[in-house]
Design a protein around this motif. Structure first.
Motif, mmCIF file in Angstrom:
data_model
loop_
_atom_site.group_PDB
_atom_site.id
_atom_site.type_symbol
_atom_site.label_atom_id
_atom_site.label_comp_id
_atom_site.label_asym_id
_atom_site.label_seq_id
_atom_site.Cartn_x
_atom_site.Cartn_y
_atom_site.Cartn_z
ATOM 1 N N LEU A 45 0.834 -1.197 0.000
ATOM 2 C CA LEU A 45 0.000 0.000 0.000
ATOM 3 C C LEU A 45 0.872 1.252 0.000
ATOM 4 N N THR A 46 1.970 1.209 0.741
ATOM 5 C CA THR A 46 2.903 2.332 0.748
ATOM 6 C C THR A 46 3.504 2.529 -0.635
ATOM 7 N N TYR A 47 3.869 1.423 -1.283
ATOM 8 C CA TYR A 47 4.412 1.521 -2.644
ATOM 9 C C TYR A 47 3.365 2.080 -3.593
ATOM 10 N N PHE A 48 2.127 1.637 -3.452
ATOM 11 C CA PHE A 48 1.057 2.064 -4.352
ATOM 12 C C PHE A 48 0.911 3.577 -4.351
ATOM 13 N N PHE A 49 0.919 4.169 -3.159
ATOM 14 C CA PHE A 49 0.730 5.616 -3.074
ATOM 15 C C PHE A 49 2.035 6.387 -3.242
ATOM 16 N N GLY A 50 3.174 5.700 -3.119
ATOM 17 C CA GLY A 50 4.464 6.257 -3.491
ATOM 18 C C GLY A 50 4.964 7.465 -2.730
ATOM 19 N N PRO A 51 4.782 7.551 -1.404
ATOM 20 C CA PRO A 51 5.344 8.699 -0.692
ATOM 21 C C PRO A 51 6.863 8.596 -0.593
ATOM 22 N N ASP A 52 7.520 9.718 -0.406
ATOM 23 C CA ASP A 52 8.968 9.745 -0.205
ATOM 24 C C ASP A 52 9.241 9.325 1.232
ATOM 25 N N TYR A 53 9.514 8.041 1.407
ATOM 26 C CA TYR A 53 9.581 7.486 2.756
ATOM 27 C C TYR A 53 10.518 6.286 2.758
ATOM 28 N N ASP A 54 11.391 6.212 3.737
ATOM 29 C CA ASP A 54 12.339 5.110 3.875
ATOM 30 C C ASP A 54 11.850 4.164 4.958
ATOM 31 N N ARG A 55 11.287 3.025 4.571
ATOM 32 C CA ARG A 55 10.734 2.083 5.538
ATOM 33 C C ARG A 55 11.808 1.368 6.334
ATOM 34 N N GLY A 56 13.072 1.526 5.946
ATOM 35 C CA GLY A 56 14.156 0.878 6.667
ATOM 36 C C GLY A 56 14.858 1.780 7.667
ATOM 37 N N ASP A 57 14.419 3.027 7.783
ATOM 38 C CA ASP A 57 15.061 3.983 8.693
ATOM 39 C C ASP A 57 14.717 3.610 10.139
ATOM 40 N N SER A 58 15.706 3.131 10.890
ATOM 41 C CA SER A 58 15.457 2.679 12.261
ATOM 42 C C SER A 58 15.247 3.830 13.229
ATOM 43 N N GLU A 59 15.580 5.035 12.807
ATOM 44 C CA GLU A 59 15.468 6.194 13.692
ATOM 45 C C GLU A 59 14.099 6.867 13.609
ATOM 46 N N VAL A 60 13.369 6.624 12.526
ATOM 47 C CA VAL A 60 12.103 7.316 12.333
ATOM 48 C C VAL A 60 11.026 6.697 13.225
ATOM 49 N N ASP A 61 10.123 7.525 13.709
ATOM 50 C CA ASP A 61 8.972 7.013 14.435
ATOM 51 C C ASP A 61 8.094 6.228 13.466
ATOM 52 N N ASN A 62 7.454 5.178 13.950
ATOM 53 C CA ASN A 62 6.631 4.359 13.066
ATOM 54 C C ASN A 62 5.529 3.694 13.872
ATOM 55 N N ILE A 63 4.595 3.072 13.169
ATOM 56 C CA ILE A 63 3.412 2.500 13.808
ATOM 57 C C ILE A 63 3.776 1.408 14.803
ATOM 58 N N VAL A 64 4.855 0.662 14.557
ATOM 59 C CA VAL A 64 5.243 -0.411 15.472
ATOM 60 C C VAL A 64 5.595 0.151 16.838
ATOM 61 N N ARG A 65 6.328 1.228 16.882
ATOM 62 C CA ARG A 65 6.695 1.842 18.165
ATOM 63 C C ARG A 65 5.453 2.236 18.962
ATOM 64 N N HIS A 66 4.439 2.693 18.274
ATOM 65 C CA HIS A 66 3.203 3.076 18.960
ATOM 66 C C HIS A 66 2.453 1.832 19.450
ATOM 67 N N LEU A 67 2.513 0.746 18.674
ATOM 68 C CA LEU A 67 1.809 -0.467 19.063
ATOM 69 C C LEU A 67 2.411 -1.120 20.308
ATOM 70 N N ILE A 68 3.702 -0.946 20.510
ATOM 71 C CA ILE A 68 4.341 -1.548 21.687
ATOM 72 C C ILE A 68 4.564 -0.527 22.804
ATOM 73 N N GLY A 69 3.951 0.654 22.640
ATOM 74 C CA GLY A 69 4.008 1.649 23.711
ATOM 75 C C GLY A 69 5.317 2.384 23.831
#
Length: 285
Positions: A45-69
């Protein structure tokens, strides 16, 4: 509010394409849409919409961090506006480790005498992020594999749309649809509503007509039947845009069958909206 996720026992049946195209149709109807990419491997889905985003950046905030508090920022900062009316929470490589991370949080909570539900964390994140106040539609896209990621999506949205391949292989899974829904309900402890079953790749052969009749006899809602539109969908993926944009900007002429397909997706989106009690204005392709 309309909330759903596309699920299927089989791969490659158009789950992400259905989710993305419906999201665009909802937005074109004037609704505010949030799409969440929980694909643990492809981030389609991220690829489909094509935002300028690095899914491998370990420093960026992401949904997983929010899911584990362990968020690094506010919920609103997770979203990227990818089209007018559509915000995306993109996929991240940490999603591959989400089941293990959720289990670790559960074990740690139990050692401290606390409770931690592995399957209710997306629901918590969306509730705390005031999503209901800010969006009309929420669509979650997952890899579809049974487990904590899919179950988090289901607990959060409670409804499914089931893309269905109209082939002999797909026919084998017809009898499994009831089992699929029952299994999801047993695993999550919630009632899962089937908003629609969407046959895809229909060519009106005798075998396909029999499959479609059998599907309807099972009392599943089948609001539309999508034909074989491989070139349209492949072109949209290649250009990283919705089929609506692809037909409008990347076709040198309009093909009537493609316009008809977009109208069918609009019909599907309007049907889903009506089930949630949302206004359903007319949309012109």
């Amino acid at each position: 509010m309309l909330t759903y996720t596309a699920v299927s026992e089989a791969g490659g049946v158009g789950k992400t394409t259905t989710s993305a195209t419906c999201a665009v149709s909802h937005a074109r109807a004037g609704l505010d849409v949030l799409v969440i990419d929980l694909d643990t491997q492809n981030g389609s889905l991220t690829y489909f919409f094509g935002p300028d985003y690095d899914r491998g950046d370990s420093e960026v905030d992401n949904i997983v961090r929010h899911l584990i508090g362990r968020p690094k920022g506010d919920f609103d900062d997770l979203t990227i506006e990818v089209e007018e009316g559509i915000d995306l929470i993109p996929s991240h490589n940490m999603l591959e480790d989400l089941p293990e991370l959720l289990l670790r949080e559960k074990e740690q909570a139990e050692r401290l005498g606390d409770s931690f539900s592995m399957y209710h964390q997306l629901h918590r994140v969306l509730r705390d992020g005031n999503v209901r106040d800010n969006y009309d539609v929420v669509i979650v896209d997952t890899a579809g594999k049974a487990g904590p990621v899919l179950y988090n999506a289901l607990v959060a949205v409670r409804n499914v749309v089931i893309p269905f391949e109209v082939t002999a292989k797909g026919q084998e899974s017809i009898t499994g649809l009831d089992d699929l829904v029952d299994g999801l309900e047993q695993s999550t402890g919630i009632d899962v509503g089937v908003l629609a079953v969407v046959p895809i790749g229909y060519k009106d052969t005798r075998d396909q007509r029999e499959i479609l009749t059998e599907l309807r006899e099972m009392d599943f809602p089948v609001p539309v039947v999508i034909g074989d539109r491989g070139s349209l969908m492949e072109g949209s993926w290649k250009q990283q845009c919705s089929p609506y944009t692809y037909v409008d900007k990347h076709r040198n002429r309009k093909r009537e069958y493609e316009v008809e397909t977009l109208e069918q997706f609009d019909d599907l989106a309007r049907t889903l909206e009506r089930q949630a009690g949302l206004k359903t204005p007319e949309v012109t392709v």
